[in-house]
Each structure stands twice: as structure tokens, then as C-alpha cells.
Design a protein around this motif. Structure first.
Motif, PDB file in Angstrom:
ATOM      1  N   ARG A 109      11.787  -5.158  -2.834  1.00  0.00           N
ATOM      2  CA  ARG A 109      10.897  -4.004  -2.617  1.00  0.00           C
ATOM      3  C   ARG A 109       9.559  -4.216  -3.314  1.00  0.00           C
ATOM      4  O   ARG A 109       8.517  -3.838  -2.792  1.00  0.00           O
ATOM      5  N   ARG A 112       7.510  -6.622  -1.283  1.00  0.00           N
ATOM      6  CA  ARG A 112       7.021  -5.972  -0.074  1.00  0.00           C
ATOM      7  C   ARG A 112       5.855  -5.037  -0.381  1.00  0.00           C
ATOM      8  O   ARG A 112       4.892  -4.964   0.361  1.00  0.00           O
ATOM      9  N   SER A 113       5.934  -4.331  -1.480  1.00  0.00           N
ATOM     10  CA  SER A 113       4.887  -3.365  -1.802  1.00  0.00           C
ATOM     11  C   SER A 113       3.615  -4.041  -2.284  1.00  0.00           C
ATOM     12  O   SER A 113       2.525  -3.578  -2.027  1.00  0.00           O
ATOM     13  N   SER A 114       3.721  -5.150  -2.997  1.00  0.00           N
ATOM     14  CA  SER A 114       2.515  -5.807  -3.503  1.00  0.00           C
ATOM     15  C   SER A 114       1.851  -6.674  -2.449  1.00  0.00           C
ATOM     16  O   SER A 114       0.669  -6.969  -2.543  1.00  0.00           O
TER      17      SER A 114
END
Length: 137
Positions: A109, A112-114
Motif C-alpha cells: 500500500r 502504491r500511494s507514493s
């Protein structure tokens, strides 16, 4: 705290300079009083926030201890049908497996977010490209 009245009864007898000086003094007194009041309010709110943070911390520690007791209970429950060392080993392996899965999910996660740029940043880049094109014309 003692304050002087804002209006003096003999204002018509005072000069303009005296009235202006009085207004300045009263304004200064008002600002000091407001600052003192704000300090008192902030101290009170700070104390309340401190008590709240301490209670949240205590709840977290007690929750952690409760979780540890549940783990000990699981070991003792397994100890009824298995030797103690095997019960402890099974619970430890299960905890490590759950920790590993949580770490892997968190890592994916986070990646994916960065990796994704915020929409606002992409919008700024698009504006910059359009501005560059407009300046070249």
C-alpha cells in the motif's frame, strides 16, 4: 482585575490630544487584557488536552496488556491438549505469520500511494507545459 471605566464624564472638557492619548492607552490596555485572557484559555485547553492524551496513552497501554493476556490465554488453552512448549510455539508462529502479512500488505500500500502523483501536482505540471507552449508562440 480592576479596569477603569471607558467613558469619563468630563470628555467635553478634554483636549483632542488628551482624548487621542486616552484612546491609545485604552487600546493598549484592551490588547494586554485580551492577550492575558487568551493565555488563560490556552493554559486551560492545554491542561485538558494533556489529560486527554494521558488517558489515550493509558488506554493504549492497557489494550496492549490485554492483547498480551489473550495471547497467554491462547497458549494456556492449547496447553490442555498439547505440551506447553508446543502450544507456545504454535501461538508464536501464528503471531509472526500475522505480523508478516500485515507488513507485506502495508509495504504494498505504501508503494502504491507514493508512486502515484497527487492530482494537484499533475495539474501544475500540465499548466507549466501549457505556459511554456504559449510563451514559445
Amino acid at each position: 482585575m480592576h479596569t477603569e471605566p471607558v467613558h469619563a464624564p468630563d470628555l467635553s472638557q478634554r483636549s483632542t490630544a488628551q482624548l487621542v492619548r486616552d484612546v491609545g492607552e485604552q487600546l493598549s490596555r484592551l490588547v494586554r487584557t485580551e492577550v492575558r485572557l487568551a493565555q488563560i484559555e490556552l493554559r486551560s485547553k492545554g491542561k485538558q488536552a494533556g489529560v486527554g492524551a494521558a488517558l489515550i496513552s493509558a488506554g493504549g497501554v492497557l489494550g496492549l496488556l490485554g492483547g498480551a493476556m489473550l495471547i497467554a490465554t491462547a497458549v494456556l488453552a492449547l496447553n490442555i491438549v498439547l505440551p506447553a512448549w508446543l502450544a507456545a510455539l504454535i501461538v508464536a508462529v501464528a503471531l509472526l505469520a500475522v505480523a508478516g502479512v500485515a507488513a507485506l500488505v502495508g509495504r504494498s500500500r505504501l508503494k502504491r500511494s507514493s508512486a502515484a502523483l497527487p492530482e494537484s501536482l499533475e495539474s501544475i505540471k500540465q499548466d507549466y507545459r501549457e505556459l511554456g507552449k504559449a510563451l514559445k508562440r
